[in-house]
Structure formats: C-alpha cells, structure tokens
Design a protein around this motif. Sequence first.
Motif, PDB file in Angstrom:
ATOM      1  N   LYS A   1      34.646  -6.328  16.168  1.00  8.92           N
ATOM      2  CA  LYS A   1      35.813  -5.940  16.952  1.00  8.92           C
ATOM      3  C   LYS A   1      35.455  -5.358  18.316  1.00  8.92           C
ATOM      4  O   LYS A   1      36.331  -5.137  19.137  1.00  8.92           O
TER       5      LYS A   1
ATOM      6  N   CYS B   1      34.739  -2.331  19.369  1.00 10.90           N
ATOM      7  CA  CYS B   1      35.679  -1.211  19.480  1.00 10.90           C
ATOM      8  C   CYS B   1      35.529  -0.440  20.790  1.00 10.90           C
ATOM      9  O   CYS B   1      34.434  -0.314  21.345  1.00 10.90           O
ATOM     10  N   THR B   2      36.653   0.099  21.245  1.00 14.49           N
ATOM     11  CA  THR B   2      36.626   0.979  22.416  1.00 14.49           C
ATOM     12  C   THR B   2      35.850   2.244  22.097  1.00 14.49           C
ATOM     13  O   THR B   2      35.027   2.707  22.897  1.00 14.49           O
ATOM     14  N   HIS B   3      36.123   2.836  20.941  1.00 10.52           N
ATOM     15  CA  HIS B   3      35.356   3.984  20.454  1.00 10.52           C
ATOM     16  C   HIS B   3      34.512   3.487  19.279  1.00 10.52           C
ATOM     17  O   HIS B   3      34.986   3.413  18.149  1.00 10.52           O
ATOM     18  N   ALA B   4      33.285   3.121  19.569  1.00  7.22           N
ATOM     19  CA  ALA B   4      32.431   2.483  18.565  1.00  7.22           C
ATOM     20  C   ALA B   4      31.515   3.501  17.896  1.00  7.22           C
ATOM     21  O   ALA B   4      30.631   4.070  18.540  1.00  7.22           O
TER      22      ALA B   4
ATOM     23  N   CYS C   1      30.309   1.627  10.719  1.00  6.31           N
ATOM     24  CA  CYS C   1      31.320   0.663  11.161  1.00  6.31           C
ATOM     25  C   CYS C   1      32.521   0.692  10.226  1.00  6.31           C
ATOM     26  O   CYS C   1      32.378   0.441   9.024  1.00  6.31           O
TER      27      CYS C   1
ATOM     28  N   TYR D   1      34.794  -1.413   9.913  1.00  3.32           N
ATOM     29  CA  TYR D   1      35.177  -2.767   9.509  1.00  3.32           C
ATOM     30  C   TYR D   1      34.120  -3.451   8.629  1.00  3.32           C
ATOM     31  O   TYR D   1      34.340  -4.570   8.172  1.00  3.32           O
TER      32      TYR D   1
ATOM     33  N   GLY E   1      44.792  -4.579  15.952  1.00  2.00           N
ATOM     34  CA  GLY E   1      43.731  -4.179  16.866  1.00  2.00           C
ATOM     35  C   GLY E   1      44.125  -4.233  18.325  1.00  2.00           C
ATOM     36  O   GLY E   1      43.299  -3.986  19.193  1.00  2.00           O
TER      37      GLY E   1
ATOM     38  N   VAL F   1      40.546   3.427  16.699  1.00  2.00           N
ATOM     39  CA  VAL F   1      39.290   3.079  17.375  1.00  2.00           C
ATOM     40  C   VAL F   1      39.513   2.863  18.867  1.00  2.00           C
ATOM     41  O   VAL F   1      38.642   2.334  19.562  1.00  2.00           O
TER      42      VAL F   1
ATOM     43  N   ALA G   1      40.795  -2.579  19.887  1.00  2.00           N
ATOM     44  CA  ALA G   1      39.647  -3.449  19.665  1.00  2.00           C
ATOM     45  C   ALA G   1      39.457  -4.413  20.830  1.00  2.00           C
ATOM     46  O   ALA G   1      40.431  -4.837  21.465  1.00  2.00           O
TER      47      ALA G   1
ATOM     48  N   VAL H   1      37.578   5.573  13.846  1.00  2.00           N
ATOM     49  CA  VAL H   1      36.163   5.710  14.189  1.00  2.00           C
ATOM     50  C   VAL H   1      35.555   6.758  13.261  1.00  2.00           C
ATOM     51  O   VAL H   1      36.052   7.884  13.148  1.00  2.00           O
TER      52      VAL H   1
END
Length: 279
Positions: A90, A92-95, A131, A133, A216, A223, A226, A247
């Motif tokens: 994904k 993510c923006t906040h990974a 993660c 996901y 997402g 998160v 996405a 997150v």
Amino acid sequence: MTERVGFFTDTSVCIGCKACEVACKEWNLVPQHDVGWTGDSYDNTNALGSEAWRHVAFIEQRAPIRVDGETAEAEVGDALRWLMSSDVCKHCTHAACLDVCPTGALFRTEFGTVVVQEDVCNGCGYCVPACPYGVIDRREVPSVDRPAPFTGGPDGRVWKCTLCYDRLEGGHEPACAKACPTDSIQFGPLDELRERADARLAKLQGEGWNGAQLYGRDPDDGVGGAGAFFLLLDDPEVYGLPPDPVVTTRDLPGMWATAVVAAGALVVGVAAAVFGGRS
C-alpha cells in the motif's frame, strides 16, 4: 520531492488474467514460488509475500452484481458473481515498516513510495509484524543477486513491491500497470487518481452496483491514506484486507514516555530507600 505517485486499482474491471503478477516477476526477477491448488477457487498465489509482490484474489459470491431494479434475469435467484482484485503493497503515508527498520534499508523515495534497499537489509524481520497489511515477508529461497558465500542458500532478507522504482526513475510506469489489459491497475499522480476514483465510485453507485466502496483512499485513515488504494465491490474483509488499518507504531511514543516515567520513579524510589535508610 517530486509529485507523489501511486496505484488506483478498480476491481470492477479486473478479469483475473494475472498479467500483473507475471509482469512483476519478470521485470523484478522475483523467484518462482510454490504454486499449487490452494482450494481457494483459481487463486494459486494465495497471498502477498517475498515471491509474490502482486496477488490476484479470486472470490466467488452468491450475490447479484447490481441491487437496483435493473438486475439482469440471469442474476435473479441463484446469483453468482466473481470478485477479482490485484493486491499489492500500500506504500502507506505513515509507514510503520520505516519506523522500525534499524538499518535504514527501508526508505521513502522522491516519488513518495516505500522501497527496500536489499544491500542494506540485514534480515532482522522487524518490519514483517509492523506492517498492518501483512505485505512484507522474508525470502527463504535463494535470490539471483545473493553474493557468495550465500549463493544457493536461503536469502533471509525482506522483499516487497517497489512500485518499480527503477522504471519510475526512467520515466516509465510500473510493469504491472503497463501489462494490465483492462486498466484495472491505474498509475499516476496520487491526487489525480483520487479524483478519478471518486468519479468512478459515483458512477457505479449511480448504476446500483452491489457494495461499491473505496479502500485506502482517505488521507485521514489510520495510515494517513495509502499510496495504492482500491475500489472494492464488497467489504475489505472479503478480499482479505483489514477493515480499519492503523499504523502499528502509533502508540510507541506514549509507551516510551511511560517507560521513562516508570524508570525515573524506580530510580527515585531506590534512592529514597537507600539514603533514607541511612538517616
């Protein structure tokens, strides 16, 4: 940083051809993994992993395609529909994977994507449970680029979709999007993709499609939105996706603060007991 790019996957036009899976493996030299009958319809990939950076899900449902008054005669009564979706990292923006990586192997590119530097990864695996996901996975088979003395042995490093970082640097779209014959996988600037997704959702809902929703797309979700989001035709759980991803490192600052306070209180208590007992 250049304009952030990503994927919008419109599952309503996915035909399950797996061209994306093949293109991903060919371009990125992803090793062949154990493919067999899983019992889950025609889904022989089963899940994302170190040898499957794209996973096309096949889901059979006893449900009509549409729920309005225009339901086709063939969909009345014992209705059956196929739900197909090509899943991917994904970005993510906040990974959380970025937060927990101790070596800096995971990094945010100038395109806003999240990539693993395999020559820096030490195989610790911290990012795997981080993660939300379940995307990242350690490779337990040999890799073609593994130098001696590791050649022929288990790789041990983590691997996942890079959104074809090398292709982006050359001005090309990712291999999976290039290979998709129905434009189910769409690549482009993230803001543009969100506008396109909103318009597509409105069209499907106006036509009475059963269960159409975006997943997402919201920048305010757990998160931060996405970089690879989806138009689904049922709830996320049906596709094996978490309904409300968060997150996993969200509470770490508070936990560390609590630990520091507790440690300080312990030091004060021990000091008081030691010096107070002498007086």
